[in-house]
Design a protein around this motif. Structure first.
Motif, PDB file in Angstrom:
ATOM      1  N   GLN A  24     -29.676  93.954 -41.295  1.00 41.99           N
ATOM      2  CA  GLN A  24     -29.922  94.648 -39.990  1.00 41.99           C
ATOM      3  C   GLN A  24     -29.315  93.648 -38.921  1.00 41.99           C
ATOM      4  O   GLN A  24     -28.775  94.244 -38.135  1.00 41.99           O
ATOM      5  CB  GLN A  24     -31.484  94.866 -39.763  1.00 41.99           C
ATOM      6  N   GLY A  25     -29.599  92.455 -39.065  1.00 40.86           N
ATOM      7  CA  GLY A  25     -28.843  91.548 -38.162  1.00 40.86           C
ATOM      8  C   GLY A  25     -27.326  91.516 -38.366  1.00 40.86           C
ATOM      9  O   GLY A  25     -26.825  91.367 -37.361  1.00 40.86           O
ATOM     10  N   VAL A  26     -26.781  92.067 -39.560  1.00 40.83           N
ATOM     11  CA  VAL A  26     -25.375  92.042 -39.703  1.00 40.83           C
ATOM     12  C   VAL A  26     -24.847  93.262 -39.007  1.00 40.83           C
ATOM     13  O   VAL A  26     -23.953  93.105 -38.205  1.00 40.83           O
ATOM     14  CB  VAL A  26     -25.035  91.952 -41.190  1.00 40.83           C
ATOM     15  N   LYS A  31     -22.401  95.879 -34.272  1.00 41.18           N
ATOM     16  CA  LYS A  31     -22.271  96.752 -33.024  1.00 41.18           C
ATOM     17  C   LYS A  31     -22.118  95.970 -31.643  1.00 41.18           C
ATOM     18  O   LYS A  31     -21.719  96.692 -30.855  1.00 41.18           O
ATOM     19  CB  LYS A  31     -23.876  97.444 -32.931  1.00 41.18           C
ATOM     20  N   GLU A  32     -22.776  94.409 -31.544  1.00 43.98           N
ATOM     21  CA  GLU A  32     -22.371  93.928 -30.464  1.00 43.98           C
ATOM     22  C   GLU A  32     -20.862  93.510 -30.486  1.00 43.98           C
ATOM     23  O   GLU A  32     -20.539  92.758 -29.553  1.00 43.98           O
ATOM     24  CB  GLU A  32     -23.228  92.569 -30.650  1.00 43.98           C
ATOM     25  N   LYS A  33     -19.838  93.975 -31.466  1.00 45.60           N
ATOM     26  CA  LYS A  33     -18.493  93.381 -31.528  1.00 45.60           C
ATOM     27  C   LYS A  33     -18.243  92.129 -31.694  1.00 45.60           C
ATOM     28  O   LYS A  33     -17.182  91.637 -31.152  1.00 45.60           O
ATOM     29  CB  LYS A  33     -17.867  94.008 -30.232  1.00 45.60           C
ATOM     30  N   LYS A  34     -18.997  91.537 -32.389  1.00 42.86           N
ATOM     31  CA  LYS A  34     -18.986  90.358 -32.760  1.00 42.86           C
ATOM     32  C   LYS A  34     -17.890  90.288 -33.858  1.00 42.86           C
ATOM     33  O   LYS A  34     -17.761  91.156 -34.720  1.00 42.86           O
ATOM     34  CB  LYS A  34     -19.885  89.460 -33.342  1.00 42.86           C
ATOM     35  N   PRO A  35     -17.027  89.065 -34.019  1.00 39.69           N
ATOM     36  CA  PRO A  35     -15.668  89.204 -35.176  1.00 39.69           C
ATOM     37  C   PRO A  35     -16.482  89.150 -36.218  1.00 39.69           C
ATOM     38  O   PRO A  35     -17.522  88.501 -36.654  1.00 39.69           O
ATOM     39  CB  PRO A  35     -15.179  87.613 -34.753  1.00 39.69           C
TER      40      PRO A  35
END
Length: 66
Positions: A24-26, A31-35
């Motif tokens: 879920q963290g992944v 969703k937060e658009k992290k690379p």
């Protein structure tokens, strides 16, 4: 005798690298658009694994490892 193929395949599958909470963290990081490379590094998995997790969670798939 009826054999549940999906259940039998689960027995033979490799164990998941991340717990359901970590998956879920992944997905949240995605969703937060992290690379993708940053997410993969943070969780100690490959970018391919990150993408598989994201697809599984998007499809409402099972993240509990069964």
């Amino acid at each position: 005798m009826v054999i549940n193929i999906e259940k039998e395949l689960d027995k033979m599958a490799r164990p998941r690298k991340l717990s359901p909470i970590e998956e879920q963290g992944v997905y949240q990081a995605y969703k937060e658009k992290k690379p993708l490379a940053e997410i993969a590094y943070k969780f100690g998995v490959s970018v391919t694994t990150v993408l598989r997790i994201v697809e599984r969670v998007k499809e409402g798939g099972n993240t509990n490892g069964k």
